[in-house]
Write a protein that holds these residues in place. Structure first.
Motif, PDB file in Angstrom:
ATOM      1  N   LEU A 493      61.540  63.665  48.051  1.00 41.60           N
ATOM      2  CA  LEU A 493      62.282  64.276  49.153  1.00 41.60           C
ATOM      3  C   LEU A 493      63.225  65.362  48.634  1.00 41.60           C
ATOM      4  O   LEU A 493      63.387  66.407  49.269  1.00 41.60           O
ATOM      5  N   ALA A 494      63.832  65.134  47.461  1.00 43.99           N
ATOM      6  CA  ALA A 494      64.679  66.167  46.858  1.00 43.99           C
ATOM      7  C   ALA A 494      63.860  67.423  46.568  1.00 43.99           C
ATOM      8  O   ALA A 494      64.328  68.546  46.768  1.00 43.99           O
ATOM      9  N   ASN A 495      62.636  67.224  46.107  1.00 43.68           N
ATOM     10  CA  ASN A 495      61.755  68.360  45.857  1.00 43.68           C
ATOM     11  C   ASN A 495      61.468  69.124  47.156  1.00 43.68           C
ATOM     12  O   ASN A 495      61.484  70.359  47.181  1.00 43.68           O
ATOM     13  N   PHE A 496      61.233  68.381  48.245  1.00 43.99           N
ATOM     14  CA  PHE A 496      60.965  69.029  49.535  1.00 43.99           C
ATOM     15  C   PHE A 496      62.209  69.764  50.036  1.00 43.99           C
ATOM     16  O   PHE A 496      62.118  70.868  50.575  1.00 43.99           O
ATOM     17  N   ARG A 497      63.372  69.152  49.824  1.00 43.07           N
ATOM     18  CA  ARG A 497      64.622  69.826  50.212  1.00 43.07           C
ATOM     19  C   ARG A 497      64.801  71.141  49.447  1.00 43.07           C
ATOM     20  O   ARG A 497      65.166  72.176  50.041  1.00 43.07           O
ATOM     21  N   CYS A 498      64.491  71.139  48.164  1.00 41.13           N
ATOM     22  CA  CYS A 498      64.587  72.376  47.382  1.00 41.13           C
ATOM     23  C   CYS A 498      63.557  73.395  47.855  1.00 41.13           C
ATOM     24  O   CYS A 498      63.829  74.597  47.884  1.00 41.13           O
ATOM     25  N   LEU A 499      62.373  72.914  48.242  1.00 37.95           N
ATOM     26  CA  LEU A 499      61.355  73.799  48.791  1.00 37.95           C
ATOM     27  C   LEU A 499      61.850  74.452  50.073  1.00 37.95           C
ATOM     28  O   LEU A 499      61.645  75.652  50.293  1.00 37.95           O
ATOM     29  N   LEU A 500      62.529  73.682  50.930  1.00 37.74           N
ATOM     30  CA  LEU A 500      63.106  74.248  52.151  1.00 37.74           C
ATOM     31  C   LEU A 500      64.116  75.340  51.804  1.00 37.74           C
ATOM     32  O   LEU A 500      64.129  76.417  52.424  1.00 37.74           O
ATOM     33  N   ASN A 501      64.968  75.078  50.829  1.00 36.15           N
ATOM     34  CA  ASN A 501      65.932  76.096  50.395  1.00 36.15           C
ATOM     35  C   ASN A 501      65.230  77.372  49.949  1.00 36.15           C
ATOM     36  O   ASN A 501      65.641  78.481  50.295  1.00 36.15           O
ATOM     37  N   ALA A 507      68.941  73.566  53.933  1.00 40.87           N
ATOM     38  CA  ALA A 507      68.923  72.103  53.889  1.00 40.87           C
ATOM     39  C   ALA A 507      69.987  71.603  52.924  1.00 40.87           C
ATOM     40  O   ALA A 507      70.136  72.123  51.820  1.00 40.87           O
ATOM     41  N   ALA A 508      70.718  70.573  53.329  1.00 39.32           N
ATOM     42  CA  ALA A 508      71.811  70.030  52.526  1.00 39.32           C
ATOM     43  C   ALA A 508      71.270  69.152  51.397  1.00 39.32           C
ATOM     44  O   ALA A 508      70.123  68.706  51.437  1.00 39.32           O
ATOM     45  N   PRO A 509      72.088  68.867  50.397  1.00 43.10           N
ATOM     46  CA  PRO A 509      71.665  67.971  49.316  1.00 43.10           C
ATOM     47  C   PRO A 509      71.416  66.552  49.817  1.00 43.10           C
ATOM     48  O   PRO A 509      71.992  66.130  50.822  1.00 43.10           O
ATOM     49  N   LEU A 510      70.573  65.818  49.107  1.00 45.20           N
ATOM     50  CA  LEU A 510      70.373  64.408  49.422  1.00 45.20           C
ATOM     51  C   LEU A 510      71.579  63.577  49.018  1.00 45.20           C
ATOM     52  O   LEU A 510      71.882  62.562  49.641  1.00 45.20           O
ATOM     53  N   ASP A 511      72.251  64.000  47.957  1.00 47.38           N
ATOM     54  CA  ASP A 511      73.337  63.225  47.375  1.00 47.38           C
ATOM     55  C   ASP A 511      74.600  63.407  48.208  1.00 47.38           C
ATOM     56  O   ASP A 511      75.536  64.105  47.829  1.00 47.38           O
ATOM     57  N   GLY A 512      74.614  62.787  49.359  1.00 42.70           N
ATOM     58  CA  GLY A 512      75.742  62.911  50.268  1.00 42.70           C
ATOM     59  C   GLY A 512      75.303  62.527  51.664  1.00 42.70           C
ATOM     60  O   GLY A 512      74.152  62.180  51.904  1.00 42.70           O
ATOM     61  N   CYS A 524      69.143  71.879  41.821  1.00 48.24           N
ATOM     62  CA  CYS A 524      68.782  71.509  43.184  1.00 48.24           C
ATOM     63  C   CYS A 524      68.077  70.159  43.216  1.00 48.24           C
ATOM     64  O   CYS A 524      68.273  69.358  44.145  1.00 48.24           O
ATOM     65  N   TYR A 525      67.276  69.876  42.205  1.00 48.55           N
ATOM     66  CA  TYR A 525      66.402  68.712  42.240  1.00 48.55           C
ATOM     67  C   TYR A 525      67.119  67.395  41.980  1.00 48.55           C
ATOM     68  O   TYR A 525      66.526  66.323  42.105  1.00 48.55           O
ATOM     69  N   VAL A 526      68.390  67.439  41.587  1.00 47.56           N
ATOM     70  CA  VAL A 526      69.122  66.198  41.334  1.00 47.56           C
ATOM     71  C   VAL A 526      70.346  66.084  42.229  1.00 47.56           C
ATOM     72  O   VAL A 526      71.258  65.315  41.946  1.00 47.56           O
ATOM     73  N   GLN A 527      70.360  66.835  43.327  1.00 40.82           N
ATOM     74  CA  GLN A 527      71.488  66.765  44.255  1.00 40.82           C
ATOM     75  C   GLN A 527      71.057  66.147  45.576  1.00 40.82           C
ATOM     76  O   GLN A 527      69.889  66.135  45.923  1.00 40.82           O
TER      77      GLN A 527
END
Length: 527
Positions: A493-501, A507-512, A524-527
């Protein structure tokens, strides 16, 4: 438990068997039904092109052609591609993508076939990626999946597809996979709505639930009653019917239906700015006047205008949070209630059922918020779809009565609840405690809701994503493929979030929690 069978050789192929964990090296979102892949790398040709030989679908409207153009845009937009291929690459070039669609129609409706097959087999010369789909909208989903197989190789400065050969067979678990946006609490510019639609397509969501009006504002032009949009915040914060038609067309070309909502009888104070006769009184301005024929004449006019633009099978008539005290405290309405032999609760039922009949007369099936079911479910039109929002346990009660249901329980799938994290979105199961197969079929799917009190064009994207993507996989991917522990999908999912960016989606970070910013420097991939 994760396991892989590894065979070395030119045609190395890894067949994935999904258990409680997903393989770490497969970054596709949402996860397809079946995936097989190998270890070869191919490069996209400079002249990578679309072919449709043998397809029944002739693409007269250009939906497929436009989808292919968007594919090229998203896979090339983030880098400068160098196409000076040498001989070493000649036998490893993908020349294009061949699409075969079996249906001639491009009608978009509920429950169309969205399945597809995507395969890339390094056989023949030239080599093509291949898509086979029942409808053009299944083909669009396949193009989205293919876009996630494409990567920029920094050493060669080219777009590559790794892990060839690929064989992907895919279809959605639910036919209704929705996102609600609210343009009453804050006006959303047309271009932002289109950005939201684009991002929905990336995640394979297929219904934009447009909560157009509410008590705060009425921003939509209604030709039959032109003073209604006097209730907009300002003269510039309005949508013409031409804009509404453009939104519907834009969404359709991406495989997304637009569900229009007209929330009645509550949530309607703004209606009376243009037509004060709709208010019970100047001091008591909602719900809409149940005693007035004009109220229902106006609703009929609005839905008549809707039917010219919003072609989805369903219309949403709200029906939630109705405080009927204005009716009993207004003498002329109280007198009408006495003449009809109705109390406030019965008048609420009368209003909802009459509005349903009007919608049905315009060819719609009706969706209502769950209060209508909780109050008088046995009286609802039998084609009513009950939209759950108050909490868990509602869907199982709805389908037990034979009615259909959409799940959006606020404790799990409300995006404006900023303290709800992505893992909670991921683990929300629409079929909880529904084991009867026939009753399971009555759950059309689910929807995440982006209510607009605290979002406008400045923050809507990071409030929606990536949490909506977590729900999107729950709605797309087969239940037996979904892990019981959301931590197993976090990196994907973090990878997909970075892809959206990378595609311009904030897209906001997952870590939050919802729309939280990055808390420190990092990838990006670890947030």
């Amino acid at each position: 438990m994760r396991w892989q069978t590894i065979v070395f050789g030119l045609m190395l192929q890894v067949i994935l068997v999904f258990g409680s964990q997903y393989p770490k090296n497969l970054n596709i979102w949402p996860m397809p039904e079946s995936v097989e892949y190998g270890n070869q790398t191919f490069y996209l040709s400079k002249d990578f092109h679309l072919t449709t030989d043998g397809s029944k679908y002739k693409d007269a409207s250009g939906i497929l052609k436009d989808g292919f153009a968007r594919l090229l845009d998203v896979v090339t937009a983030n880098n400068v591609i160098e196409y000076n291929f040498g001989k070493v690459y000649d036998s490893f070039l993908l020349q294009g993508i061949h699409v075969v669609v079996h249906s001639e129609s491009d009608e978009l409706q509920y429950n169309i076939d969205e399945s597809y097959k995507l395969y890339i087999h390094p056989q023949g010369n030239p080599v093509y990626a291949n898509i086979e789909a029942a409808t053009v909208y299944g083909a669009l989903h396949a193009l989205q999946t293919f876009s996630q197989l494409c990567h920029f190789n920094l050493k060669t400065r080219k777009i590559v597809v790794n892990q060839v050969p690929w064989t992907i067979t895919d279809r959605p678990r639910f036919s209704y996979r929705g996102l609600l946006i609210d343009t009453s609490r804050h006006y959303q510019p047309l271009q932002m709505i289109k950005k939201v639609i684009d991002s929905m397509a990336y995640a394979k969501l297929n219904v934009l639930h447009w909560h157009i009006v509410d008590r705060e504002s009425f921003p939509l032009e209604i030709p039959s009653f032109p003073k209604l949009w006097n209730g907009a915040y300002s003269i510039t914060e309005r949508y013409t019917m031409a804009v509404a038609a453009d939104i519907v067309s834009y969404a359709k070309r991406r495989g997304i239906n637009v569900l229009a909502e007209l929330d009645v009888p509550g949530h309607a104070k703004s209606w009376g700015v243009g037509y004060p006769a709709l208010w019970p009184s100047k001091k008591c301005q909602e719900p809409l006047d149940v005693s007035s024929d004009f109220t229902f004449k106006l609703i009929d006019g609005v839905l008549s205008d809707f039917s010219q633009i919003f072609k989805y099978r369903f219309v949403h008539l709200g029906g939630d949070e109705v405080d009927t005290s204005c009716w009993s405290s207004t003498p002329r309405i109280q007198k009408w209630l006495e003449q009809k032999g109705l109390n406030e609760s019965q008048a609420y039922e009368y209003f909802v059922l009459k509005a349903q009949k009007i919608a049905v007369s315009h060819g719609y099936e009706v969706i209502n918020w769950e209060e209508t079911f909780n109050q008088f479910g046995s009286k609802l039109d039998r084609k009513t779809i009950v939209h759950n929002w108050l909490g868990s346990g509602v869907a199982e009660r709805v389908v037990a009565t034979g009615l259909r249901c959409i799940v959006s329980n606020q404790d799990k799938w409300y995006l404006d609840h900023l303290d709800t994290d992505w893992s909670t979105f991921y683990m929300n199961e629409p079929l909880t405690n529904i084991t009867n197969p026939e009753q399971q079929k009555l759950v059309l799917g689910g929807e995440v809701c982006m209510w607009g009190e605290t979002v406008d064009g400045s923050d809507i994207e990071q409030t929606i994503w990536p949490r909506a993507a977590a729900a999107a996989e729950r709605l797309w991917t087969r239940f037996d493929k979904l892990p019981k522990d959301p931590s197993q999908v976090a990196s994907r999912l973090a990878n997909f979030r970075c892809l959206l960016n990378q595609r311009g989606v904030a897209a906001a970070p997952l870590d939050g929690l919802g729309r939280a910013p990055p808390i420190e420097a990092g990838s990006c991939y670890v947030q």
